[in-house]
Design an enzyme around this catalytic site. Structure first.
Site, PDB file in Angstrom:
ATOM      1  N   ASN A 221       0.826  -1.203   0.000  1.00 25.61           N
ATOM      2  CA  ASN A 221       0.000   0.000   0.000  1.00 25.61           C
ATOM      3  C   ASN A 221       0.861   1.252   0.000  1.00 25.61           C
ATOM      4  OD1 ASN A 221      -2.118  -1.766   0.194  1.00 25.61           O
ATOM      5  ND2 ASN A 221      -2.569  -1.328   2.335  1.00 25.61           N
ATOM      6  N   VAL A 222       0.415   2.269  -0.719  1.00 25.04           N
ATOM      7  CA  VAL A 222       1.149   3.542  -0.787  1.00 25.04           C
ATOM      8  C   VAL A 222       0.450   4.642   0.019  1.00 25.04           C
ATOM      9  CG1 VAL A 222       2.142   3.004  -3.046  1.00 25.04           C
ATOM     10  CG2 VAL A 222       0.010   4.327  -2.929  1.00 25.04           C
TER      11      VAL A 222
ATOM     12  N   HIS B 179       6.090  -0.356  -2.141  1.00 22.61           N
ATOM     13  CA  HIS B 179       5.766   0.480  -3.302  1.00 22.61           C
ATOM     14  C   HIS B 179       5.853   1.965  -2.993  1.00 22.61           C
ATOM     15  CE1 HIS B 179       3.385  -2.937  -5.477  1.00 22.61           C
ATOM     16  NE2 HIS B 179       4.683  -3.180  -5.369  1.00 22.61           N
TER      17      HIS B 179
ATOM     18  N   CYS C 156      12.542  20.122  -8.976  1.00 20.93           N
ATOM     19  CA  CYS C 156      13.568  19.717  -8.020  1.00 20.93           C
ATOM     20  C   CYS C 156      14.458  20.903  -7.678  1.00 20.93           C
ATOM     21  CB  CYS C 156      14.406  18.589  -8.611  1.00 20.93           C
ATOM     22  SG  CYS C 156      15.759  18.051  -7.535  1.00 20.93           S
TER      23      CYS C 156
ATOM     24  N   CYS D 150      18.230  19.874  -9.223  1.00 19.11           N
ATOM     25  CA  CYS D 150      18.546  19.735 -10.652  1.00 19.11           C
ATOM     26  C   CYS D 150      17.509  20.374 -11.580  1.00 19.11           C
ATOM     27  CB  CYS D 150      18.735  18.257 -11.012  1.00 19.11           C
ATOM     28  SG  CYS D 150      17.199  17.313 -11.095  1.00 19.11           S
TER      29      CYS D 150
END
Length: 154
Positions: free
Chosen positions: A76-77, A93, A124, A127
């Site tokens: 589960n996320v 995950h 980000c 970067c």
């Protein structure tokens, strides 16, 4: 807990082309659509509350004495096991409420990020590439370190 599943009768994958938003390639092909879907999912997970199963597993972990070990391994996320109090947890995950850089070569660390990105896409700070939820998408592998830790816990 009120979160739709992916594969059940009323699951996300039964709604037309929603499955494409869990594909790695869609990050570059349709970043706004990707973040729209992920923000909807993130919002649903944030509104949900741990259910009796999440709470019971956290209580089992808390009940164990010295020398006893309990590691919860989940696909589960949604982050609900952690919110219920589980601390020896491997989220194979990932966690939808964490964000990382989409550039695998970037050193930006995964961080807790409850923000929903419907209007402006997150870049980000290291970067400049697009940030993304720290979850495993289709065409991606589960982190080898997590797999190793999970194997040792069995």
């Amino acid at each position: 807990s009120g979160i739709r599943t992916y594969r059940d009768t009323d699951g996300y994958w039964n709604e037309g082309d929603l499955v494409k938003f869990s594909s790695h390639d869609i990050i570059n092909e349709d970043p706004s659509g990707f973040w729209g879907f992920m923000s909807d999912l993130r919002n649903a997970c944030q509104r949900a509350q741990p259910n009796i199963s999440h709470i019971t597993l956290a209580e089992v972990e808390a009940y164990l004495g010295l020398g006893q070990r309990f590691t919860l391994i989940t696909q589960n996320v949604d982050g609900l096991h952690r919110r219920a109090g589980s601390s020896h947890l491997i989220e194979l995950h990932g966690n939808i409420s964490h964000t990382r850089c989409s550039n695998f070569l970037c050193d930006f660390e995964s961080t807790y990020d409850p923000n929903l990105y419907y209007a402006a896409l997150p870049g980000c700070p290291l970067c400049g590439e697009l940030l993304r939820p720290d979850i495993v998408l289709f065409e991606e592998s589960i982190d080898e370190e997590k797999m190793s830790i999970a194997s040792e816990a069995l």
